[in-house]
Design an enzyme around this catalytic site. Structure first.
Site, PDB file in Angstrom:
ATOM      1  N   LYS A  65       0.834  -1.201   0.000  1.00 24.19           N
ATOM      2  CA  LYS A  65       0.000   0.000   0.000  1.00 24.19           C
ATOM      3  C   LYS A  65       0.872   1.255   0.000  1.00 24.19           C
ATOM      4  CE  LYS A  65      -1.637   1.854   3.646  1.00 24.19           C
ATOM      5  NZ  LYS A  65      -2.279   2.178   4.904  1.00 24.19           N
ATOM      6  N   ASP A 114      -6.256   0.793   0.793  1.00 23.66           N
ATOM      7  CA  ASP A 114      -6.287   0.943   2.237  1.00 23.66           C
ATOM      8  C   ASP A 114      -7.643   0.456   2.738  1.00 23.66           C
ATOM      9  OD1 ASP A 114      -8.131   2.927   1.667  1.00 23.66           O
ATOM     10  OD2 ASP A 114      -7.023   4.532   2.639  1.00 23.66           O
TER      11      ASP A 114
END
Length: 145
Positions: free
Chosen positions: A57, A75
């Site tokens: 991420k 996320d």
């Protein structure tokens, strides 16, 4: 930053959540950047993911925001909203990312990341989604249920 002690770094960022771990990772990253990357932040996902505390991420956010490369970071908001809207069905962030990359045009990956985060924070909230205010509710499989 590399001249700071761990305690000094913690004090500088203590307003952030999980500041003990973040301080350690920030200092570790600073040292690695100097030692292995000549003080430059690497511009590949693989290299970024070798930095302390950086996973997929974070690497995707860096690629997208700092290096203007097409990337879509997943996320908690992107994960939840994508699943609720029926854009993805995966049970982990990597699977959701792979599904989103197939349905979102490549030139929109970076923007889609921000759109989904905004939607998740403002409307499609985790506990109390504001479905009646949602501009895409008529397209949303979760709303139709």
């Amino acid at each position: 930053m590399v001249k700071l002690s761990l305690q000094e770094m913690e004090e500088a960022i203590k307003d952030c959540g999980l500041y003990h771990a973040k301080a350690k990772n920030l200092l570790g990253t600073c040292h690695r950047l100097l030692e292995e990357y000549n003080g430059q932040v690497p511009a590949t996902r693989e290299d970024l993911m070798t930095l302390p505390g950086a996973g997929r991420k974070t690497a995707n956010v860096m690629l997208s925001v700092a290096f203007h490369q097409p990337a879509l970071a997943v996320d908690t908001h992107v994960f939840r909203v994508s699943k609720r809207l029926g854009l993805a069905k995966g049970e982990d962030p990597l699977l959701v990312e792979q599904e989103l990359l197939k349905v979102v045009p490549k030139e929109k990956w970076s923007e889609a990341h921000h759109w989904l985060i905004w939607h998740g924070r403002k409307i499609c909230k985790a506990r109390n989604p504001l479905c009646q205010e949602c501009p895409v509710r008529e397209l949303c499989p979760s709303y139709k249920k």
